[in-house]
Scaffold this active site. Structure first.
Site, PDB file in Angstrom:
ATOM      1  CG  ASP A   1      37.638  57.504  29.740  1.00 38.38           C
ATOM      2  OD1 ASP A   1      37.934  58.225  30.706  1.00 38.38           O
ATOM      3  OD2 ASP A   1      38.219  56.430  29.493  1.00 38.38           O
TER       4      ASP A   1
ATOM      5  CG  ASP B   1      30.649  58.306  25.422  1.00 36.32           C
ATOM      6  OD1 ASP B   1      30.799  57.232  26.042  1.00 36.32           O
ATOM      7  OD2 ASP B   1      31.591  58.903  24.874  1.00 36.32           O
TER       8      ASP B   1
ATOM      9  CB  CYS C   1      36.971  46.037  31.781  1.00 37.55           C
ATOM     10  SG  CYS C   1      37.532  44.631  30.790  1.00 37.55           S
TER      11      CYS C   1
ATOM     12  CG  ASP D   1      31.406  55.406  29.504  1.00 33.02           C
ATOM     13  OD1 ASP D   1      32.341  54.638  29.762  1.00 33.02           O
ATOM     14  OD2 ASP D   1      31.423  56.251  28.576  1.00 33.02           O
TER      15      ASP D   1
ATOM     16  NE  ARG E   1      37.273  46.022  24.616  1.00 37.59           N
ATOM     17  CZ  ARG E   1      37.635  47.313  24.730  1.00 37.59           C
ATOM     18  NH1 ARG E   1      38.079  47.780  25.881  1.00 37.59           N
ATOM     19  NH2 ARG E   1      37.572  48.123  23.693  1.00 37.59           N
ATOM     20  CE  LYS E   2      31.951  50.443  29.470  1.00 32.84           C
ATOM     21  NZ  LYS E   2      31.704  51.830  29.892  1.00 32.84           N
TER      22      LYS E   2
HETATM   23 MG   LIG Z   1      32.714  56.594  26.977  1.00 32.09          MG
END
Ligand SMILES: [Mg+2]
Length: 178
Positions: A14, A137, A93, A12, A111-112
């Site tokens: 961010d 996270d 995405c 991931d 999209r997760k």
């Molecule tokens: Mg994140």
């Protein structure tokens, strides 16, 4: 199959690689999470493909464009190169079901928590899914990993290189022939 398959570390972005300032997209706002460049170099040296999978609904929301996302990633890659670390592929995405930009107002499987980006990477890159894992996270990162059939490791914050070192230790124990 005569290609050599490599394990992948799906990361991931961010909150894992860069500090999440909220819809971070300007190159000057890139601030690495503690230990992130070293963690990526560690994964490179361990033979992992490093693949970023990131939701960027800011595009659907009209905050910035896909070109801004690409520019941010190019800047990240340049900064990593200074410490001889390398991201092998970026998947992002831009969609969101409640976006305001019509072209991106889509409930998209990429999209997760959807596994779309990971599944696409598994098809497009020479990756051994069984030896691969995702680090994120958020619960949605773990759901995306589970949906794609790869292990998930939730990063609780702190130093990413310490965390990755622990994950690699676990992975090598799991993959050791018995
Ligand atoms: Mg994140």
């Amino acid at each position: 199959m005569n290609r050599i398959l490599r394990p992948a570390a799906f990361l991931d972005r961010d909150g894992v690689i860069n500090i999440d300032h909220g819809y971070t997209h300007r190159p000057q706002d890139l601030e690495f999470v503690s230990g992130a460049p070293a963690a990526i170099r560690r994964l490179n040296e361990a033979g992992y493909m490093v693949v970023v999978v990131t939701n960027q609904s800011g595009v659907a929301r009209g905050y910035y464009g896909e070109d801004d996302v690409a520019r941010f990633h190019a800047h990240m890659q340049r900064e990593l190169r200074r410490v001889t670390a390398r991201i092998d592929a970026f998947y992002s995405c831009p969609y969101h079901a409640e976006g305001i930009v019509p072209a991106y107002r889509v409930d998209h499987p990429d999209r997760k928590p959807g596994p779309g980006m990971i599944l696409r990477a598994l098809r497009q890159l020479p990756i051994d899914a069984g030896r691969s894992f995702m680090i994120g996270d958020l619960p949605s990162d773990m759901a995306a990993a589970a949906g794609a059939g790869v292990a998930g490791h939730r990063f609780p914050g702190g130093d990413l290189d310490d965390f990755v070192a622990g994950v690699l230790l676990q992975a090598s124990a799991a993959n050791r022939p018995t």
